[in-house]
Design an enzyme around this catalytic site. Structure first.
Site, mmCIF file in Angstrom:
data_model
loop_
_atom_site.group_PDB
_atom_site.id
_atom_site.type_symbol
_atom_site.label_atom_id
_atom_site.label_comp_id
_atom_site.label_asym_id
_atom_site.label_seq_id
_atom_site.Cartn_x
_atom_site.Cartn_y
_atom_site.Cartn_z
ATOM 1 N N ASN A 11 -10.027 -0.827 17.303
ATOM 2 C CA ASN A 11 -9.243 -1.821 16.564
ATOM 3 C C ASN A 11 -9.006 -1.271 15.162
ATOM 4 O O ASN A 11 -9.922 -1.218 14.353
ATOM 5 C CB ASN A 11 -10.039 -3.137 16.526
ATOM 6 C CG ASN A 11 -9.404 -4.173 15.626
ATOM 7 O OD1 ASN A 11 -8.245 -4.049 15.235
ATOM 8 N ND2 ASN A 11 -10.167 -5.210 15.293
ATOM 9 N N LYS A 13 -7.281 -2.523 12.854
ATOM 10 C CA LYS A 13 -7.133 -3.615 11.874
ATOM 11 C C LYS A 13 -5.910 -3.366 10.981
ATOM 12 O O LYS A 13 -4.905 -2.841 11.449
ATOM 13 C CB LYS A 13 -8.411 -3.775 11.057
ATOM 14 C CG LYS A 13 -9.647 -3.912 11.921
ATOM 15 C CD LYS A 13 -10.841 -4.418 11.178
ATOM 16 C CE LYS A 13 -12.050 -4.373 12.072
ATOM 17 N NZ LYS A 13 -13.179 -5.114 11.569
ATOM 18 N N HIS A 97 -10.108 -12.372 17.733
ATOM 19 C CA HIS A 97 -11.052 -11.581 16.928
ATOM 20 C C HIS A 97 -11.640 -12.485 15.844
ATOM 21 O O HIS A 97 -10.958 -13.373 15.328
ATOM 22 C CB HIS A 97 -10.315 -10.391 16.302
ATOM 23 C CG HIS A 97 -11.240 -9.418 15.658
ATOM 24 N ND1 HIS A 97 -11.757 -9.618 14.399
ATOM 25 C CD2 HIS A 97 -11.781 -8.255 16.103
ATOM 26 C CE1 HIS A 97 -12.571 -8.610 14.095
ATOM 27 N NE2 HIS A 97 -12.591 -7.764 15.122
ATOM 28 N N GLU A 99 -12.105 -12.116 12.816
ATOM 29 C CA GLU A 99 -11.339 -12.164 11.560
ATOM 30 C C GLU A 99 -10.147 -13.109 11.687
ATOM 31 O O GLU A 99 -9.743 -13.750 10.710
ATOM 32 C CB GLU A 99 -10.896 -10.735 11.164
ATOM 33 C CG GLU A 99 -12.090 -9.931 10.651
ATOM 34 C CD GLU A 99 -11.999 -8.433 10.892
ATOM 35 O OE1 GLU A 99 -10.908 -7.923 11.193
ATOM 36 O OE2 GLU A 99 -13.050 -7.765 10.789
ATOM 37 N N GLU A 169 -18.842 -9.860 20.062
ATOM 38 C CA GLU A 169 -18.934 -9.267 18.731
ATOM 39 C C GLU A 169 -19.677 -10.230 17.811
ATOM 40 O O GLU A 169 -19.060 -11.170 17.270
ATOM 41 C CB GLU A 169 -17.535 -9.029 18.165
ATOM 42 C CG GLU A 169 -16.703 -8.088 18.998
ATOM 43 C CD GLU A 169 -15.653 -7.391 18.161
ATOM 44 O OE1 GLU A 169 -15.670 -6.165 18.135
ATOM 45 O OE2 GLU A 169 -14.840 -8.078 17.519
ATOM 46 N N GLY A 175 -18.472 -4.650 10.784
ATOM 47 C CA GLY A 175 -18.178 -3.999 9.504
ATOM 48 C C GLY A 175 -19.337 -4.024 8.516
ATOM 49 O O GLY A 175 -19.173 -3.709 7.347
ATOM 50 N N SER A 215 -20.227 -2.533 14.466
ATOM 51 C CA SER A 215 -20.784 -1.299 13.906
ATOM 52 C C SER A 215 -21.196 -0.279 14.971
ATOM 53 O O SER A 215 -22.207 0.408 14.828
ATOM 54 C CB SER A 215 -21.960 -1.628 12.978
ATOM 55 O OG SER A 215 -21.527 -2.475 11.927
HETATM 56 C C1 PEP Z 1 -14.253 -4.970 15.097
HETATM 57 O O1 PEP Z 1 -13.471 -5.100 14.186
HETATM 58 O O2 PEP Z 1 -13.951 -5.444 16.209
HETATM 59 C C2 PEP Z 1 -15.514 -4.271 14.855
HETATM 60 C C3 PEP Z 1 -16.419 -4.303 15.777
HETATM 61 O O3 PEP Z 1 -15.639 -3.616 13.649
HETATM 62 P P1 PEP Z 1 -16.794 -2.547 13.231
HETATM 63 O O4 PEP Z 1 -16.934 -1.587 14.374
HETATM 64 O O5 PEP Z 1 -16.290 -1.915 11.991
HETATM 65 O O6 PEP Z 1 -18.050 -3.352 13.019
#
Ligand code: PEP
Length: 254
Positions: A11, A13, A97, A99, A169, A175, A215
Site C-alpha cells: 500500500n 498510500k 483501511h 486511515e 491490521e 506505521g 510494520s
Molecule cells: C498499512 O498501511 O496498511 C500498513 C500496514 O503500514 P505499515 O506497514 O507502514 O505499518
C-alpha cells in the site's frame, strides 16, 4: 489445512508521483522476476495507476487501488468508480483501511457497500479490519473484530466471501514500528477465521485468505508466514522501497 496461495500487497498510500512510481515499479519488477508462488500486488495512488498498469503488463505483479466509491458513475465530485479502476487495470481494491476509517469517516456500513460493489465489478476486495490500542487495552479486540467482520460481510453470499481477502491490521501497529508478535497476530487471525466460519461454515473459512498488516518488514515476515492462519501481508512503509518490498515478497527464499 487448506492450501491458500500467499498474497503480499504493498500500500503506497499518498506517496509517489507518477515518475517516482515508475522508478519503483521498474526496480521491483527486476527484483522479483520468477517469483510465481505468491500473489504480489501493489496499490499506488490513483494518479499513478495507469502508468504502473502499463509497466506490469505480462509480469507477476497485480494492481490494486487504495479506495473507490460504490457507484459506477455520476455526480460525485472527487470520487473514483469501480468501472474506472477496471479500466485503469486494477484487479484488487483496498477497502476500509484504518486511515480511511480514522480520517475519512468510513464505517462498517460504508465498507460493506464497497465490498459488495467491488464483488459486483469483479475486483478482489482487500477488506481491512483491526482494533485500536485503546480497544486492545480494554480487552475489546475480539468484540471489535467480530463486529467488523459481521457488519462488513452483511448480506454477502458465501460464494462471494471466498473471493475476499481480509487484512488484519491492528491500528497500533500501522506505521509505528510496533509489530504484533507472531503469536498475537496468529491469535487474531484464528479468531477472524472462526468469525467467518460461524457465519459461512468451515469450508468457506478455510479458503479465505487473511493477511497481516502493521510494520511488516523483510526481517519479521518469515515468523508471521509460518503461522497457520496468516496467508500474507499488507505492507505500508516497507513497500515504498523496491529492495525492502522484494525481501518480503521473497520471504520463502530469504
Ligand atoms: C498499512 O498501511 O496498511 C500498513 C500496514 O503500514 P505499515 O506497514 O507502514 O505499518
Amino acid at each position: 489445512m487448506a492450501d491458500r496461495r500467499p498474497v503480499i500487497a504493498g500500500n503506497w498510500k499518498m506517496y509517489k508521483t507518477s515518475e517516482e512510481a515508475l522508478a519503483l515499479i521498474d526496480e521491483l519488477k527486476g527484483l522479483i522476476t520468477g517469483v510465481d508462488d505468491v500473489d504480489t500486488v501493489v496499490a499506488p495512488p490513483f494518479t499513478a495507476l495507469t502508468v504502473v498498469a502499463d509497466r506490469i503488463k505480462g509480469s507477476n505483479i497485480q494492481l490494486a487501488a487504495q479506495n473507490f466509491y460504490w457507484e459506477s458513475e455520476g455526480a460525485y465530485t472527487g470520487e473514483i468508480s469501480p468501472t474506472m479502476l477496471l479500466s485503469a487495470g486494477c484487479t484488487y481494491v483496498i477497502i476500509g483501511h484504518s486511515e480511511r476509517r480514522q480520517y475519512f469517516g468510513e464505517t462498517n456500513a460504508t465498507v460493506n457497500r464497497k465490498i459488495k460493489a467491488a464483488l459486483a465489478y469483479k475486483l478482489v476486495p482487500i477488506f481491512c479490519i483491526g482494533e485500536s490500542l485503546e480497544e486492545r487495552e480494554a480487552e475489546k479486540t475480539f468484540s471489535v473484530l467480530d463486529k467488523q467482520v459481521s457488519e462488513g460481510l452483511e448480506n454477502i453470499a458465501a460464494d462471494d466471501v471466498e473471493k475476499i481477502v481480509i487484512a488484519y491490521e491492528p491500528v497500533w501497529a500501522i506505521g509505528t514500528g510496533k509489530t504484533a508478535s507472531d503469536e498475537q497476530a496468529q491469535e487474531a487471525h484464528h479468531f477472524i477465521r472462526k468469525c467467518v466460519s460461524d457465519l459461512y461454515g468451515k469450508d468457506i473459512a478455510n479458503v479465505v485468505r487473511i493477511l497481516y498488516g502493521g510494520s511488516v518488514k523483510s526481517n519479521n515476515i518469515a515468523g508471521l508466514m509460518v503461522q497457520p492462519d496468516i496467508d500474507g501481508a499488507l505492507v505500508g512503509g516497507a513497500s515504498l522501497t523496491a529492495s525492502s518490498f522484494a525481501g518480503i515478497v521473497k520471504f520463502k527464499i530469504s
